[in-house]
Write a protein that holds these residues in place. Structure first.
Motif, mmCIF file in Angstrom:
data_model
loop_
_atom_site.group_PDB
_atom_site.id
_atom_site.type_symbol
_atom_site.label_atom_id
_atom_site.label_comp_id
_atom_site.label_asym_id
_atom_site.label_seq_id
_atom_site.Cartn_x
_atom_site.Cartn_y
_atom_site.Cartn_z
ATOM 1 N N PRO A 133 20.811 57.964 37.703
ATOM 2 C CA PRO A 133 21.858 58.270 37.060
ATOM 3 C C PRO A 133 22.700 57.575 36.005
ATOM 4 C CG PRO A 133 22.350 57.334 39.269
ATOM 5 C CD PRO A 133 21.176 57.341 39.170
ATOM 6 N N SER A 134 23.574 58.019 35.472
ATOM 7 C CA SER A 134 24.368 57.162 34.404
ATOM 8 C C SER A 134 25.203 56.201 34.998
ATOM 9 C CB SER A 134 24.978 58.207 33.483
ATOM 10 O OG SER A 134 26.189 58.602 34.157
ATOM 11 N N ALA A 135 25.835 55.639 34.047
ATOM 12 C CA ALA A 135 26.877 54.275 34.800
ATOM 13 C C ALA A 135 28.282 55.036 35.019
ATOM 14 C CB ALA A 135 27.088 53.347 33.649
ATOM 15 N N GLY A 136 28.404 56.389 34.913
ATOM 16 C CA GLY A 136 29.687 56.970 35.231
ATOM 17 C C GLY A 136 29.699 57.361 36.672
ATOM 18 N N PRO A 137 30.708 57.895 37.208
ATOM 19 C CA PRO A 137 31.970 58.484 36.266
ATOM 20 C C PRO A 137 32.744 57.406 35.583
ATOM 21 C CG PRO A 137 32.354 58.783 38.615
ATOM 22 C CD PRO A 137 31.073 58.349 38.515
ATOM 23 N N PHE A 138 32.898 56.295 36.145
ATOM 24 C CA PHE A 138 33.921 55.224 35.733
ATOM 25 C C PHE A 138 33.093 53.940 35.664
ATOM 26 C CE2 PHE A 138 36.347 58.356 38.231
ATOM 27 C CZ PHE A 138 37.090 58.895 37.155
ATOM 28 N N TYR A 139 33.477 53.103 34.601
ATOM 29 C CA TYR A 139 32.540 52.010 34.415
ATOM 30 C C TYR A 139 33.403 50.862 33.965
ATOM 31 C CZ TYR A 139 28.588 49.212 32.052
ATOM 32 O OH TYR A 139 27.727 48.341 31.939
ATOM 33 N N LEU A 140 33.452 49.632 34.537
ATOM 34 C CA LEU A 140 34.208 48.592 33.770
ATOM 35 C C LEU A 140 33.516 47.928 32.745
ATOM 36 C CD1 LEU A 140 36.633 46.742 34.040
ATOM 37 C CD2 LEU A 140 35.751 45.629 36.139
ATOM 38 N N VAL A 141 33.927 47.867 31.541
ATOM 39 C CA VAL A 141 33.057 47.381 30.734
ATOM 40 C C VAL A 141 33.969 46.249 30.121
ATOM 41 C CG1 VAL A 141 31.899 49.265 30.334
ATOM 42 C CG2 VAL A 141 33.816 49.082 28.911
ATOM 43 N N TRP A 142 33.710 45.193 29.120
ATOM 44 C CA TRP A 142 34.365 44.518 28.620
ATOM 45 C C TRP A 142 34.069 44.088 27.232
ATOM 46 C CZ3 TRP A 142 37.576 41.051 31.772
ATOM 47 C CH2 TRP A 142 37.434 41.274 33.102
ATOM 48 N N THR A 143 35.314 43.767 26.416
ATOM 49 C CA THR A 143 35.041 43.486 24.857
ATOM 50 C C THR A 143 35.012 42.153 25.054
ATOM 51 O OG1 THR A 143 37.461 43.783 24.631
ATOM 52 C CG2 THR A 143 35.842 45.522 23.933
ATOM 53 N N GLN A 144 34.198 41.365 24.060
ATOM 54 C CA GLN A 144 34.234 39.990 23.775
ATOM 55 C C GLN A 144 34.144 39.306 25.303
ATOM 56 O OE1 GLN A 144 36.710 38.195 20.685
ATOM 57 N NE2 GLN A 144 38.039 40.053 21.143
ATOM 58 N N PRO A 145 33.100 39.553 25.991
ATOM 59 C CA PRO A 145 32.987 39.026 27.477
ATOM 60 C C PRO A 145 32.305 37.505 27.330
ATOM 61 C CG PRO A 145 31.151 40.591 26.742
ATOM 62 C CD PRO A 145 31.887 40.720 26.024
ATOM 63 N N GLN A 146 31.716 37.222 26.305
ATOM 64 C CA GLN A 146 31.181 35.700 26.124
ATOM 65 C C GLN A 146 32.426 34.681 25.966
ATOM 66 O OE1 GLN A 146 31.038 38.225 23.966
ATOM 67 N NE2 GLN A 146 31.837 37.387 22.098
ATOM 68 N N VAL A 147 33.433 35.309 25.489
ATOM 69 C CA VAL A 147 34.647 34.417 25.195
ATOM 70 C C VAL A 147 35.297 33.925 26.539
ATOM 71 C CG1 VAL A 147 37.108 34.202 24.250
ATOM 72 C CG2 VAL A 147 35.072 35.609 23.198
ATOM 73 N N SER A 148 35.259 34.601 27.416
ATOM 74 C CA SER A 148 35.934 34.106 29.002
ATOM 75 C C SER A 148 34.752 34.216 29.916
ATOM 76 C CB SER A 148 36.879 35.412 29.251
ATOM 77 O OG SER A 148 37.886 35.288 28.187
ATOM 78 N N GLY A 149 33.607 34.173 29.601
ATOM 79 C CA GLY A 149 32.618 33.833 30.652
ATOM 80 C C GLY A 149 32.242 34.971 31.618
ATOM 81 N N ILE A 150 32.518 36.235 31.394
ATOM 82 C CA ILE A 150 32.433 37.225 32.031
ATOM 83 C C ILE A 150 30.760 37.426 32.315
ATOM 84 C CG2 ILE A 150 32.717 39.841 32.501
ATOM 85 C CD1 ILE A 150 35.402 37.890 32.257
ATOM 86 N N SER A 151 30.742 37.587 33.811
ATOM 87 C CA SER A 151 29.140 37.635 34.243
ATOM 88 C C SER A 151 28.873 39.202 34.377
ATOM 89 C CB SER A 151 29.205 36.893 35.666
ATOM 90 O OG SER A 151 29.784 37.812 36.682
ATOM 91 N N PRO A 152 27.600 39.509 34.460
ATOM 92 C CA PRO A 152 27.014 40.836 34.582
ATOM 93 C C PRO A 152 27.823 41.413 35.940
ATOM 94 C CG PRO A 152 25.342 39.402 33.987
ATOM 95 C CD PRO A 152 26.422 38.630 34.448
ATOM 96 N N GLU A 153 28.154 40.817 37.006
ATOM 97 C CA GLU A 153 28.504 41.102 38.247
ATOM 98 C C GLU A 153 29.988 41.817 38.257
ATOM 99 O OE1 GLU A 153 26.208 41.421 40.653
ATOM 100 O OE2 GLU A 153 25.058 40.926 38.798
ATOM 101 N N GLN A 154 30.667 41.457 36.881
ATOM 102 C CA GLN A 154 31.937 41.663 36.668
ATOM 103 C C GLN A 154 31.802 42.998 35.725
ATOM 104 O OE1 GLN A 154 32.815 37.484 35.690
ATOM 105 N NE2 GLN A 154 34.863 38.133 36.255
ATOM 106 N N TRP A 155 30.705 43.808 35.936
ATOM 107 C CA TRP A 155 30.590 45.117 35.059
ATOM 108 C C TRP A 155 30.196 46.123 36.023
ATOM 109 C CZ3 TRP A 155 30.111 45.588 29.425
ATOM 110 C CH2 TRP A 155 30.140 44.558 28.888
ATOM 111 N N PRO A 156 30.800 46.354 37.121
ATOM 112 C CA PRO A 156 30.555 47.397 38.216
ATOM 113 C C PRO A 156 30.701 48.779 37.480
ATOM 114 C CG PRO A 156 32.911 46.647 38.500
ATOM 115 C CD PRO A 156 32.332 45.834 37.559
ATOM 116 N N PHE A 157 29.726 49.457 37.847
ATOM 117 C CA PHE A 157 29.434 50.999 37.327
ATOM 118 C C PHE A 157 29.581 51.878 38.599
ATOM 119 C CE2 PHE A 157 24.983 49.259 37.032
ATOM 120 C CZ PHE A 157 24.352 50.092 38.335
ATOM 121 N N GLN A 158 29.639 53.145 38.236
ATOM 122 C CA GLN A 158 29.644 54.088 39.113
ATOM 123 C C GLN A 158 30.884 53.912 40.012
ATOM 124 O OE1 GLN A 158 25.989 54.824 41.163
ATOM 125 N NE2 GLN A 158 25.127 55.698 39.227
#
Length: 270
Positions: free
Chosen positions: A122-147
């Motif tokens: 499926p897609s990452a929807g219906p709701f997906y937590l995304v980040w702008t400028q993630p590298q600035v604050s050390g955001i990890s892939p696990e902080q991008w939950p989808f569905q």
């Protein structure tokens, strides 16, 4: 003729059904419909560079997540639960930040669905937590939950799951406690340890055995860096943790925590 009728029925049926998201905070509980979020006054079109899930640049209609978390403070903690059982543990501070990395709730429009994450998926929807400028604050892939289906305020991981805690005699800044923090950030969304945690995706990382007990030498580190290089199968879900996401020093700390916990198996989990 049958093909034409099927096409007409598909058109008349309209777009894919909308979804709903529940946000449960200590002081309030709100259920948002897709249409409401797409029309939210704070909704914007955001450009995500090198999206973690799609591995390319993406454009979304999204709402700043902080707007949907009224009353939450930087000392609080939330959990984002996905449809597949992924449970991302998220400190509130980065979600509420007004500078550096910013968290957005991307909303999939049923009339314009997102592409599948991979063939047959499926897609990452219906709701997906995304980040702008993630590298600035050390955001990890696990902080991008989808569905995502639910976002709820909870006590901290340490308060909810004492079986995860290192030896309390250790200093707060001990490397083992630093590794525990990295475990929460990078592993707890998929794995439990000592039977503790809410995730339902990956195996327990301490019972019956810790991977530090059966992956000798550098094999555990190699597995974390590139799981498919050691165990390859089509349905594998564990992502690779590149050095840009988990620097070598952090990887050492994480493995140090797992080694420490191998000697702290809880009786209830055995």
């Amino acid at each position: 003729m049958k093909q034409i009728i099927a096409l007409l029925l598909l058109i008349l049926a309209g777009p894919t059904s909308a979804a709903e998201l529940t946000i449960a905070l200590d002081h309030s509980r709100t259920t948002w419909q897709t249409a409401e979020l797409l029309k939210h006054p704070a909704a914007q079109t955001v450009q995500i560079v090198d999206d973690v899930s799609y591995k390319r640049n993406m454009t979304y209609r999204a709402v700043p997540l902080a707007v949907l978390l009224p009353g939450l403070t930087v000392q609080n903690h939330v959990q984002a639960v996905a449809l597949d059982g992924f449970a991302a543990e998220l400190a509130a501070a980065p979600l509420l930040a007004q500078s550096g990395a910013q968290a957005w709730l991307a909303v999939e429009d049923p009339a314009h669905p997102w592409p599948p994450l991979a063939n047959g998926k499926p897609s990452a929807g219906p709701f997906y937590l995304v980040w702008t400028q993630p590298q600035v604050s050390g955001i990890s892939p696990e902080q991008w939950p989808f569905q995502v289906s639910t976002i709820k305020q909870l006590k901290t991981v340490a308060e909810r799951f004492p079986a995860l805690l290192p030896d309390p005699a250790l200093a707060a800044d001990d490397p083992i406690n630093q590794g525990f923090a990295l475990f929460q950030k990078n592993c707890l969304a998929c794995h439990r340890l000592n039977g503790a945690g809410d995730a339902q995706v990956g195996p327990d990382l301490n019972v019956p055995y810790s991977p530090t007990e059966y992956l000798g030498g550098d094999f555990l580190k190699r597995y974390i860096r590139d799981p498919q290089s050691l165990r390859h199968w089509p349905q594998a879900k564990m992502p690779a943790f590149a050095a840009s996401v988990l620097p070598e020093a952090d990887l050492e700390l994480l493995v140090g925590y797992l080694k420490h916990m191998a000697a702290r198996k809880t009786g209830a989990a055995l």
